[in-house]
Design a protein around this motif. Structure first.
Motif, mmCIF file in Angstrom:
data_model
loop_
_atom_site.group_PDB
_atom_site.id
_atom_site.type_symbol
_atom_site.label_atom_id
_atom_site.label_comp_id
_atom_site.label_asym_id
_atom_site.label_seq_id
_atom_site.Cartn_x
_atom_site.Cartn_y
_atom_site.Cartn_z
ATOM 1 N N CYS A 49 10.594 7.488 -4.010
ATOM 2 C CA CYS A 49 10.194 6.053 -4.351
ATOM 3 C C CYS A 49 9.382 5.800 -5.697
ATOM 4 C CB CYS A 49 9.313 5.410 -3.429
ATOM 5 S SG CYS A 49 8.553 3.682 -3.602
ATOM 6 N N PRO A 50 9.980 5.201 -6.526
ATOM 7 C CA PRO A 50 9.314 4.971 -7.930
ATOM 8 C C PRO A 50 8.153 4.051 -7.854
ATOM 9 C CG PRO A 50 10.996 3.437 -7.820
ATOM 10 C CD PRO A 50 11.268 4.272 -6.589
ATOM 11 N N LYS A 51 7.951 3.567 -6.591
ATOM 12 C CA LYS A 51 6.528 2.682 -6.743
ATOM 13 C C LYS A 51 5.658 3.364 -5.554
ATOM 14 C CE LYS A 51 7.607 -0.328 -9.868
ATOM 15 N NZ LYS A 51 7.139 -0.321 -11.052
ATOM 16 N N GLY A 52 5.961 4.591 -5.110
ATOM 17 C CA GLY A 52 5.069 5.065 -4.457
ATOM 18 C C GLY A 52 4.791 4.433 -2.921
ATOM 19 N N VAL A 53 5.971 4.046 -2.571
ATOM 20 C CA VAL A 53 5.840 3.515 -1.086
ATOM 21 C C VAL A 53 6.412 4.589 -0.226
ATOM 22 C CG1 VAL A 53 6.935 1.720 0.415
ATOM 23 C CG2 VAL A 53 6.419 0.969 -1.880
ATOM 24 N N LYS A 54 6.007 4.738 0.814
ATOM 25 C CA LYS A 54 6.240 5.780 1.897
ATOM 26 C C LYS A 54 6.851 5.167 3.239
ATOM 27 C CE LYS A 54 2.653 9.230 0.661
ATOM 28 N NZ LYS A 54 1.985 8.418 -0.495
ATOM 29 N N ALA A 55 8.351 5.229 3.009
ATOM 30 C CA ALA A 55 8.989 4.515 4.137
ATOM 31 C C ALA A 55 8.639 5.255 5.460
ATOM 32 C CB ALA A 55 10.458 4.263 3.700
ATOM 33 N N LEU A 110 3.534 -1.809 1.299
ATOM 34 C CA LEU A 110 4.750 -2.401 1.121
ATOM 35 C C LEU A 110 5.252 -3.423 -0.140
ATOM 36 C CD1 LEU A 110 6.171 -2.812 4.696
ATOM 37 C CD2 LEU A 110 6.073 -0.618 3.086
ATOM 38 N N LEU A 111 3.994 -3.901 -0.535
ATOM 39 C CA LEU A 111 4.045 -4.950 -1.550
ATOM 40 C C LEU A 111 4.463 -4.355 -3.080
ATOM 41 C CD1 LEU A 111 1.073 -7.241 -0.726
ATOM 42 C CD2 LEU A 111 3.343 -7.865 -0.546
ATOM 43 N N HIS A 127 12.530 -6.481 5.554
ATOM 44 C CA HIS A 127 12.268 -7.380 6.461
ATOM 45 C C HIS A 127 10.729 -7.457 6.817
ATOM 46 C CE1 HIS A 127 16.115 -8.546 8.100
ATOM 47 N NE2 HIS A 127 16.632 -7.139 7.778
ATOM 48 N N MET A 128 9.922 -6.453 6.477
ATOM 49 C CA MET A 128 8.506 -6.643 6.778
ATOM 50 C C MET A 128 7.741 -7.634 5.742
ATOM 51 S SD MET A 128 7.699 -4.426 8.975
ATOM 52 C CE MET A 128 9.093 -4.108 10.069
ATOM 53 N N LEU A 129 8.550 -7.194 4.400
ATOM 54 C CA LEU A 129 8.018 -8.394 3.394
ATOM 55 C C LEU A 129 8.240 -9.696 3.675
ATOM 56 C CD1 LEU A 129 9.038 -6.125 0.142
ATOM 57 C CD2 LEU A 129 6.613 -6.580 1.106
ATOM 58 N N LEU A 130 9.354 -10.094 4.224
ATOM 59 C CA LEU A 130 9.636 -11.317 4.539
ATOM 60 C C LEU A 130 8.812 -11.988 5.641
ATOM 61 C CD1 LEU A 130 13.590 -11.186 4.176
ATOM 62 C CD2 LEU A 130 12.028 -12.043 2.504
ATOM 63 N N GLY A 131 8.465 -10.945 6.556
ATOM 64 C CA GLY A 131 7.624 -11.444 7.576
ATOM 65 C C GLY A 131 8.409 -12.106 8.768
ATOM 66 N N ARG A 183 2.808 -8.160 -7.143
ATOM 67 C CA ARG A 183 3.485 -7.946 -5.940
ATOM 68 C C ARG A 183 2.140 -7.498 -4.806
ATOM 69 N NH1 ARG A 183 6.651 -4.664 -8.431
ATOM 70 N NH2 ARG A 183 6.146 -3.000 -7.405
ATOM 71 N N GLN A 184 1.483 -6.700 -5.282
ATOM 72 C CA GLN A 184 0.550 -6.255 -4.678
ATOM 73 C C GLN A 184 -0.705 -7.425 -4.205
ATOM 74 O OE1 GLN A 184 0.207 -3.566 -3.341
ATOM 75 N NE2 GLN A 184 1.235 -1.843 -4.523
ATOM 76 N N SER A 185 -0.628 -8.463 -4.899
ATOM 77 C CA SER A 185 -1.728 -9.506 -4.688
ATOM 78 C C SER A 185 -0.946 -10.317 -3.609
ATOM 79 C CB SER A 185 -1.915 -10.409 -6.006
ATOM 80 O OG SER A 185 -0.758 -11.087 -6.214
ATOM 81 N N GLY A 186 0.314 -10.063 -3.241
ATOM 82 C CA GLY A 186 0.942 -10.642 -1.997
ATOM 83 C C GLY A 186 2.007 -11.497 -2.351
ATOM 84 N N VAL A 187 2.316 -11.772 -3.831
ATOM 85 C CA VAL A 187 3.628 -12.750 -4.156
ATOM 86 C C VAL A 187 4.773 -12.054 -3.536
ATOM 87 C CG1 VAL A 187 4.616 -13.294 -5.993
ATOM 88 C CG2 VAL A 187 2.163 -13.621 -5.987
ATOM 89 N N ARG A 188 5.562 -12.760 -2.835
ATOM 90 C CA ARG A 188 6.740 -12.322 -2.535
ATOM 91 C C ARG A 188 8.104 -12.510 -3.472
ATOM 92 N NH1 ARG A 188 3.538 -11.560 1.203
ATOM 93 N NH2 ARG A 188 4.021 -11.504 3.634
#
Lengths: 372, 448, 372, 642
Positions: free
Chosen positions: A70-76, A13-14, A42-46, D442-447
């Motif tokens: 998704c332009p960044k390859g995330v599979k929601a 998700l990053l 919400h996942m990213l915010l934890g 972002r992949q390294s975990g930076v929010r």
């Protein structure tokens, strides 16, 4: 409470930049609280994330449009499947889901019908077992095998293959659910069991080539079974190839204006757009027309992702109903599809919208069969 | 030591490099594969953020290049072979036949008027929005203003016969049309080579969900340039099918920042191009509703943020969220997206959708790169010697990069990059003598 | 630094004391020559360049009449450096004009000693010359008005009636009679070194009383000025305000000749450049039906206004010179006030302040600025 | 001889022809006095358009030409060359701007046509008065001055030197490398700046063509393109480099302690100090108490501490004069002063630092670990002093997004347990490899949280970062141990000084102004003076280098050629009329007119004059006039309109 950190890692998700393309393309989001982008955020915010308050997770059809766009390859959709898994693991299984899951474990199908009835559809067709030696195995979807409304489809397919002189067989009573929808409702344990069991059976039967009746089976074998060394085709691919190789003589005309609903698991998820169309266009008498929203822009019928058994929160008009209206705009009299789920949802929708006399939903196999 | 340089590509980058190297006193061969120099910039209507008319600022440079005593222009030509090394490259250039005698053609245009295919051939200069003849100049300010027969379209050249009589030939009072012309090769000996082969706009049909190629009122930003240009097919009026759109939607990052297309990179210019277009729509259709869908607005250059401020003040709506798909409902297009700031999926109606297409490497640069021994960066553009410190040098001594061949750039950055390449080339051409210490030559007086 | 003291007046004759004081400047070798107004035949008061101190017996710097703004004469005398130490007796408005001329390189103050005198106001020349015999003591009127800070009884020129700077600034030596009893003494304020040379002792007596009377005077004058400027601005409100204001202008250029600041060698409007070809005039007449002649009167006034607006010190010489009595002072002061405010510039205030045209400041005129 | 005038009306495609009846205008022009021929054409600037003009000149014997088209700014040179080719003096041309001043600003075709006619009549009236002028060239001193020894100046100097010309590189600081020297790593490749910079500086200092003049200031510049004369004042180091072995005893002895600007004021330094870790010792004369006559008085402690007698207070400033043909201004930019955003807490709390301070900390592993090792939550704030009307900096600073990303990644790499959040509104990752880097960060975990930070305040040992997360529309309070402010780039405080030194204008954002934002990004209003790097506007390293080398390219043209063309339509003075007031001198941005000490009248240095006409406008008696814009010429133009 969820371990969001793990989910973030697991589902990559990053990579997300919160552009909203997933939610923007989601066929369900306009009529449900489902918002894949917000979910990811919400996942990213934890922190605190309560699954229980998120019934809308059960609205997802797993059509995968979110992931495709998704332009960044995330599979929601994968995240949603994962979250459903968490839900299932917590034991709070939606009531309507309990019976299908139990039946799949016990009877090899989610329709809660006996294992031994699986081959009833082929009665009188004299279909061989693949173990008897065949160049390909025909894999029948549980729906096709058990539901009388879609049983004509495998029957038609049998006739088509015979017409082309193809030696094929089925797994007989060894055939059981592919697990696609099981995985999609989040029951990954059961899915893994089915996968291993099926692979074992394929191996035992010496299956090298598998032709599926359902795009869902096709997808799961092609993409989610690892690489077992089995070539997988959806039957539309097989038929298109046979037509291209001139293996058919069409004896009859199929006089109709036909349009086609792209099954998500065939089109968007696997890029199989051209073969079904090639088949339809090859049929004498068929006037093929496209709906505006077709191919990559097609719309889900809302039959996938376990939606056949789920209630969810989404009580609004089903997308399939919209699809009927769109199909009728093209002037088509036949709405073709190549997926038992699509067939069922669209057939229901034809009735629900009162167009059973104007528009006939047919599987491509049935149409081809009608022209042979 | 060869006191000359080769510049490949006659867009603004190549033009600027050629002018700078020539101004320093060196002979420059400027090779352009199209019949005219000008490149992508000649297709633009206005430039951001100053809204200068692109042709108006470019044309003088094109004219300068043609007039410069040190520059030899080789248009409609392609480099086919490169041998040797820095200081002594031997380059073969193929001059394609124009079927028009450049010394005789006056650019009057009678031939194009007479051509059987007049108004029938899709005009790539107008981004396929207009039509032209088989004999053509790409655009009215072309340099050189000499006509060219399109060999893939000309009835005579493709079928061997064009009626009883060549209409173009009959129409040409100067007797310039010559179907006996053959391809010619010239050998050049140069000390340095600058590659300024530019970019292509992203092919929007690769994003099928956006309906480009399906709906005529979904166009690309390059097409919008032609639509907005006074010299374009609609004489600068924003008209599609003769109708003025009331609701216009711009979509950012089409083919950029997008793993699904393999283009992970940002194309650097599209945000501002859209801001400019949004302004132009507002300028030409005051009450039009203009919406821009974006994820990050990258208004980073001099005066860009200020321009973005201005466009918003003009009433252009910016909604944060990439567009997911476009379909039709009745007469209107419907744009599906999420407004991520509201957290709501939305549907926006539109009469005109402009896809802000990114910049991609030109496929035809690759054979040239192979000839020159140049490598590619991960993004497919030509690789510079060092990402930070050597933006115009390449791994090959004597070969330099200018402009968008190295990566997406706006015009000022392209010009700066091109001039930097010129500097590198000049330095290379002047190298070879043994330098002595001359840093003390300054002192006029030193007092304590 | 300066010393304030008194110049004692014996016999109640302040003029005599002043003449004696000026002679002392020669005696102490503070000056080699003196520019000062002297009484001539037929009551004329004219500036004279005095080299022999004995000729100061007709000097009269207090006569309430100003045939010249003597700044012009100082320009004539000092444009080229000379080693002559020149004393100059000037009123406030003359000093201010001189300071402006210095900025434009039209005068040099390197070797000049400015002797400023208080001015309660001046009367038109004809009034002075024609009435002096009937009211022989103009001077008594001046000193009396000065004592009370009220020249209401004097028929002042329009410029003087609105002059709010009756005391000289920037003088090396300033002689004052306003707010003091000039029958007994004049106020003198001068550079410390000069005070020492001339034996003037510091004495602050009556300073407050003088200041109060000056303040009253200035307040009254300011009110008159504001009324005049307001009146002018009201006239300009109509679209042809400017044209009607100058309806009677002959383009005689007398105003320009009288102006202390107009320093051009030759006025552009007198050169061949400003001549009109007969053909042009006829064409203009044809185009508009008629053309007023001489054709450039308004352009001339506009140009002068443009050149003078920042430097005009309001001495009113232009108005005196106008054969049609066009109230020029009010115009120049009104336009000047606005222009000078924009640039925060006051002509004659500071010899080191650059005129607006000579200086570029980033922060000025920002309200005009770029429109976008 | 009666003038024979040709009038050429351009359609400019439809730009003009849409609004102006070009045919009616042509007929009107044909009837004007002295007009021999009038024509119109689609594009006069095209080759056939120009051919119309040249043919007429040859065949009809035209003496003057009027082109009615666009602004002369672009095409006057084009048409001058055109008529010159046909044998006319290039200055016998007048352009009527019927596009920008007519067609583009009017909608009504009838009135636009009438106005176009007026403009043409007016141009015809003027053109007859135009006189032939000669084109002129002057010689060039084949050497260059580069002001500023940062990454831009170094690259510009290298290219010019490599091309064989002497270069004087003047740097204000006692070290080379400028702002970049303060950085720890670059983005997106995360290379150590020190590793990149050291070889570059070595190449410059050892270059036989480059004379580095550090610790120096350009005080005055006179002259013009090809012939500049620069006065450079060099401050002494007060340390004899041949004797000094950099033992550091003098530093220890020095009683002064001032913030070390190189170290972003994080640490103190002495008055005698090493400006950078590798630079030789120098004395900061503004701080040294001996020089300032305070504490040390007669017995400087450093002198006493130095065994090698290397410290030499007898060293004096030197003033050099340099003759150069071209000047490159590479004076760089400053970091935004974060105290101007008091709500962000910089200066009030030690755990709020700027991105520049971050770089300095990161360059020192021990300090970095001390500052960041224990931090659990680190917040990066974007756009501090950029895109911000409250600071007057409406512009984007172009680098901060990537600097934030890079720094966040450094933290994440070294202290993976730390929670790193970047607050932003738009992430501007536009350069080559930047978006990919942003992805990696972002992949390294930076929010990344979308929303500008509104305020930062203390609660206990923590800083509270207040913002709205605009993606969930919720106000937030984030507890942070450290807050890093991504400060923007601002024009250096001394930009005015540089601008005045060279008579360079500044753009609205305060940076130095290029002459054309699109096509001439390094040239300035002053011929022979070019801009490199961030003095022109914020830039990252790679764009700075491209622009620096572009400036070098521009400078190389006159240097290589050895001569330059200068403006012909200059101003001249009528001595009879000149009153010597000096208004023209004060008004001229190029320093062309000067008062002659003997005559007291103005003389114009024609090489400096650009023919802009500011002097003529200022002169009350029109004693100074610009050729081709004399009052006679202008008034005849006006008379037609009256």
């Amino acid at each position: 409470m969820l371990d969001t950190e793990t989910l973030v890692q697991q589902f990559d998700l990053l990579a997300c930049i919160q552009c909203g393309k997933c939610t923007g393309g989601c066929p369900i989001s306009p009529k449900s609280a489902l918002n894949p982008r917000a979910l990811i955020y919400h996942m990213l915010l934890g922190g605190d994330f309560e699954l229980v308050s998120r019934d809308e997770l059960w609205d997802c059809t797993t059509c995968a449009t979110c992931g495709m766009r998704c332009p960044k390859g995330v599979k929601a959709y994968d995240l949603i499947i994962g979250l459903r898994g968490q839900w299932i693991e917590s034991g709070k299984i939606p009531t309507t889901l309990r019976a299908p899951l139990t039946a799949t474990l016990n009877q090899g199908n989610p329709l809660v019908l006996p294992r031994e009835d699986r081959t009833l559809w082929a009665d009188g067709l004299d279909v061989k077992n693949v173990a008897e030696g065949a160049e390909m195995a025909l894999f029948t979807c549980c729906e096709n095998a058990y539901d009388p409304r879609v049983q004509p489809m495998p029957k038609a397919l049998v006739r088509i293959l015979r017409a082309a002189n193809i030696a094929f067989g089925t797994l007989g009573l060894d055939e059981q659910c592919c697990g696609s929808e099981i995985r999609r409702v989040g029951e990954s344990g059961l899915f893994e069991y089915l996968r291993d069991d099926n692979l074992e059976k394929f191996q035992a039967a010496g299956v090298k080539k598998l032709v599926t009746t359902s795009p869902h089976c096709y997808n799961v074998y092609k993409n989610e079974y690892g690489s077992p060394g089995i070539a997988v085709e959806h039957y539309t691919q097989t038929v298109a190839r046979l037509i291209a190789e001139d293996k058919f003589k069409f004896g009859k005309k199929f006089e109709a204006t036909v349009t086609y609903q792209d099954p998500c698991f065939l089109g968007k998820q696997n890029g199989v757009y051209d073969e079904p169309r090639a088949v339809l266009k090859a049929l004498p008498g068929v006037k093929f027309v496209e709906m505006d929203r077709s191919r990559e822009r097609s719309v889900c019928c809302e039959g996938g992702g376990g939606r056949m058994w789920l209630e969810g929160t989404n009580t609004k008009v089903r997308l399939a109903n919209d699809r009927i209206a769109q199909a009728r705009e093209t002037g088509a009299t036949v709405l073709a599809t190549a997926c038992p789920f699509c067939f069922l949802t669209l057939s229901d929708a034809v009735v629900a919208t009162g167009h059973e006399n104007d528009l006939k939903v047919m599987d491509i196999a049935q149409i081809v069969n009608a022209a042979i | 030591m060869t006191q000359s340089a080769l510049v490949i590509g006659g867009g603004i980058a190549g033009i600027q490099t050629a002018l700078d190297v020539a101004d320093a006193g060196f002979k420059v061969y400027l090779v352009e594969k199209e019949p005219s120099v000008g490149g992508r910039m000649s297709q633009l209507d206005k430039t951001f953020p100053t809204l200068d008319c692109s042709a108006c600022i470019l044309t003088p440079k094109m004219v300068d290049v043609a007039r410069h005593p040190n520059i030899e222009l080789l248009t409609y030509s392609e480099v086919t072979d490169v041998q040797g090394a820095a200081g002594d490259f031997r380059v073969t250039v193929k001059k394609k036949p124009r079927y028009v005698d450049m010394t005789k053609c006056t650019g009057c245009g009678s031939c194009a008027e007479a051509c059987r295919l007049k108004g029938k051939i899709v005009d790539p200069f107008n981004a396929a929005l207009g039509k032209r003849s088989a004999i053509y100049v790409p655009f009215p300010q072309a340099v050189p203003l000499k006509y060219t027969v399109d060999p893939t379209q000309c009835v005579y050249l493709t079928r061997g016969v064009c009626g009883k009589t060549f209409r173009c030939k009959d129409a040409c009072k100067a007797g310039a049309i010559d179907f006996t012309q053959q391809e010619q090769c010239v050998e050049l000996n140069v000390g340095a080579i600058v590659t300024a082969t530019g970019f292509d706009p992203f092919n929007a049909t690769l994003k099928p969900e956006l309906g480009y190629g399906v709906y005529p009122n979904v166009i690309t930003s390059l097409q919008f340039e032609r639509l907005s240009s006074a010299s374009g097919p609609t004489a600068g009026k924003i008209l599609l099918g003769g109708k003025e759109p009331r609701e216009v939607v711009f979509i950012q990052c089409v083919g950029s920042r997008d793993a699904t297309t393999g283009n992970l990179y940002c194309s650097r210019v599209c945000c501002m191009i859209t801001a400019k277009h949004a302004h132009l729509v507002k300028d030409k259709i005051h009450d039009a509703r203009v919406t821009v869908f974006y994820a990050d607005i990258r208004a980073f250059g001099k005066g860009f943020e200020e321009f973005y401020d201005r466009v918003r003040a003009e009433g252009v709506q910016y909604r944060r969220g990439y567009v997911s798909e476009i379909f039709k409902r009745g007469e209107k297009l419907v744009i599906r997206s999420e407004d991520t700031l509201l957290g709501k999926p939305i549907e926006t109606p539109a009469d005109l959708v402009v896809l802000s297409t990114g910049l991609v490497p030109r496929p035809e640069t690759q054979p040239l790169a192979n000839l020159l021994g140049l490598g590619n960066s991960a993004d497919g553009f030509l690789a510079e010697a060092h990402a930070k410190l050597r933006p115009v040098d390449t791994a090959i001594d004597g070969v330099y990069l200018a402009g968008c061949a190295q990566g997406p750039k706006d015009i000022p950055d392209t010009v700066a990059h091109a001039k930097a390449a010129a500097s590198a080339a000049i330095v290379r051409l002047r190298r070879s003598e043994q330098w002595t210490v001359i840093s003390d030559q300054f002192t006029l007086s030193t007092t304590h | 630094m300066t010393t304030r003291g008194f110049l004692p007046v014996t016999n109640g004759d302040a003029l005599d004391a002043t003449r004696e004081f000026l002679r002392t400047l020669f005696d102490k070798q503070i000056i080699d020559a003196l520019l000062v107004s002297v009484e001539g035949a037929r009551n004329a008061i004219m500036p004279a360049l005095v080299k022999n101190p004995t000729r100061l017996d007709r000097a009269n710097p207090f006569a309430p009449v100003m045939p010249f703004n003597s700044a012009r004469l100082v320009s004539m005398l000092t444009r080229e450096s000379a080693d002559v130490r020149l004393g100059i007796v000037l009123r406030s408005c003359e000093i201010r004009a001189l300071i402006e001329l210095v900025k434009f390189n039209q005068a040099k103050l390197d070797h000049a000693i400015i002797i400023g005198v208080d001015c309660i106001g001046t009367v038109p020349i004809p009034t002075y010359t024609q009435t002096r015999d009937q009211t022989p003591d103009w001077l008594a009127q001046v000193f009396s008005a000065g004592k009370h800070g009220d020249a209401g009884a004097m028929p002042l020129r329009a410029a003087c009636a609105m002059c709010e700077q009756p005391t000289p600034a920037h003088a090396d030596i300033a002689l004052g009679f306003i707010g003091v009893d000039s029958a007994r003494a004049l106020v003198v304020e001068l550079r410390d070194d000069l005070a020492a040379q001339l034996g003037v002792r510091a004495d602050a007596a009556d300073a407050e009383a003088r200041a109060a009377i000056l303040a009253n005077l200035i307040a009254a004058r300011t009110a008159t000025r504001d009324a005049a400027l307001q009146n002018f601005r009201a006239q300009m409100k109509s679209p042809d305000g400017f044209a009607s204001y100058f309806a009677a202008c002959l383009e005689c250029t007398n105003c320009m000749n009288a102006c202390p600041i107009c320093y051009c060698k030759e006025c552009f409007f007198r050169t061949a450049n400003a001549e009109h070809a007969p053909r042009e005039l006829l064409r203009t007449a044809e185009r508009h039906g008629a053309v007023t002649l001489p054709p450039d009167a308004l352009l001339f006034q506009m140009t002068r206004l443009n050149h003078m607006a920042t430097s005009c010190v309001g001495c009113g010489m232009c108005e005196d010179a106008c054969p049609h009595g066009i109230p020029l002072t009010a115009m120049f002061r009104a336009v000047g006030a606005r222009t000078q405010k924009i640039f925060d510039y006051e002509p004659g205030r500071d010899v080191n302040a650059k005129p607006p045209f000579m200086e570029f400041r980033r922060d000025e005129l920002q309200h005009i600025g770029e429109m976008e | 001889m009666k003038p024979r005038i040709g009038v050429y009306i351009c359609h400019c495609g439809l730009n003009i022809a849409n609004t102006v009846d070009v045919e009616a205008t042509r007929e009107f022009a044909r009837a004007l006095p002295n007009v021999s021929v009038a024509r119109n054409y689609t594009y006069m600037c095209s080759d056939p358009g120009q051919a119309l003009i040249t043919n007429d000149i040859r065949e009809l014997g035209l003496t003057h030409v009027v082109v009615a088209s666009c602004s002369p700014r672009m095409h006057e040179p084009t048409f001058r060359a055109t008529i010159h080719k046909a044998g006319l003096n290039p200055y016998c041309l007048e352009m009527a701007n019927i596009r920008e001043q007519c067609a583009w600003v009017h909608a009504d075709k009838k009135f636009a046509t009438l106005k176009a006619m007026d403009l043409i009549a007016s141009a015809v009236a003027k053109v007859a008065w135009l006189v032939p002028l000669q084109t002129r060239e002057v010689g060039v001193t084949q050497a260059a001055l580069v002001i500023g020894g940062g990454i831009a100046g170094l690259h510009a100097a290298l290219d010019i030197a490599d091309a064989g010309f002497p270069v004087a590189l003047v740097e204000k600081q006692p070290y080379l490398g400028g702002r970049v020297a303060q950085l720890y790593t670059t983005f997106p490749t995360q290379e150590r700046v020190a590793d990149l910079l050291a070889p570059l500086i070595a190449r410059v200092t050892q270059h036989p063509h480059i004379r580095v003049i550090a610790n120096a200031k350009v005080e005055q510049i006179e002259g013009f393109i090809g012939n500049f004369r620069a006065t450079v004042r060099t401050r002494p180091a007060f340390v004899d480099a041949t004797k000094c072995d950099a033992c550091g005893k003098c530093v220890d002895a020095c009683p002064v302690s001032v913030p070390d600007a190189f170290n972003a004021n994080l640490t103190p330094r002495r008055a005698i100090y090493r400006p950078t870790p590798n630079a030789p010792l120098v004395v900061d004369a503004t701080q040294c108490t001996y020089i300032q006559d305070r504490v040390c008085l007669s017995e400087p402690r450093c002198v006493a501490a130095c065994d090698r007698h290397a410290i030499d207070f007898s060293q004096a400033e030197t003033v050099s004069e340099l003759n150069v043909g071209a000047i490159i201004v590479a004076t760089g930019a400053s970091a935004f002063d974060a105290t101007l955003k008091p709500e962000l807490g910089f200066g009030a709390a030690a755990n709020v630092i700027t991105s520049l301070q971050f770089e300095r900390l990161a360059a020192n592993p021990a300090e970095f670990a001390k500052a960041f090792g224990a931090a659990k939550e680190i917040a990066f704030v974007s756009c501090v002093g950029s895109r911000d009307a409250t600071t007057g900096n409406a512009y984007c600073s172009r680098v901060c997004c990537m600097v934030n990303a890079k720094q966040a990644q450094i933290v994440k790499q070294q202290f993976p347990a730390a929670r790193v959040t970047i607050f932003y509104a738009d992430v501007r990752a536009f350069g080559k490899g930047h978006e990919e880097f942003y992805d990696a960060v972002r992949q390294s975990g930076v929010r990344y949280r979308r929303g500008y930070v509104s305020e930062v305040y203390r609660r206990g040992a923590k800083m509270i970062v207040r913002a709205e997360d605009t993606l969930i529309q919720k106000p937030l309070e984030v507890e942070a141990d450290l807050v890093v402010l991504g400060v923007g780039l601002t024009p250096r405080a001394e930009t005015d000084e540089v601008a005045n030194l060279l008579s360079l204008p500044r753009s609205g954002d305060g940076f130095l102004l290029e002459i054309h934002p699109k096509l001439r990004p390094v040239e300035t209003a002053v011929d022979g003076v070019f801009l490199a790097g961030t003095c022109q506007g914020p830039k990252d390293i790679v764009d700075t280098i491209a622009q620096a080398r572009a400036a070098a390219s521009s400078a190389l043209a006159p240097l290589c050629r050895g001569t330059v063309k200068v403006e012909s339509a200059t101003s001249t003075v009528n001595d009879e009329m000149c009153a010597g007031c000096g208004l023209c001198v004060a008004t001229c941005p190029y320093g062309a007119p000067a008062l002659n000490a003997r005559t007291g009248k103005t003389r114009v240095n024609a090489v400096l004059c650009k023919g802009c006409g500011a002097c003529a406008a200022a002169c009350p008696s029109k004693a100074i006039q610009v050729m081709q814009f004399t009052p006679r010429q202008i008034l005849s133009q006006i008379a037609v309109l009256a």
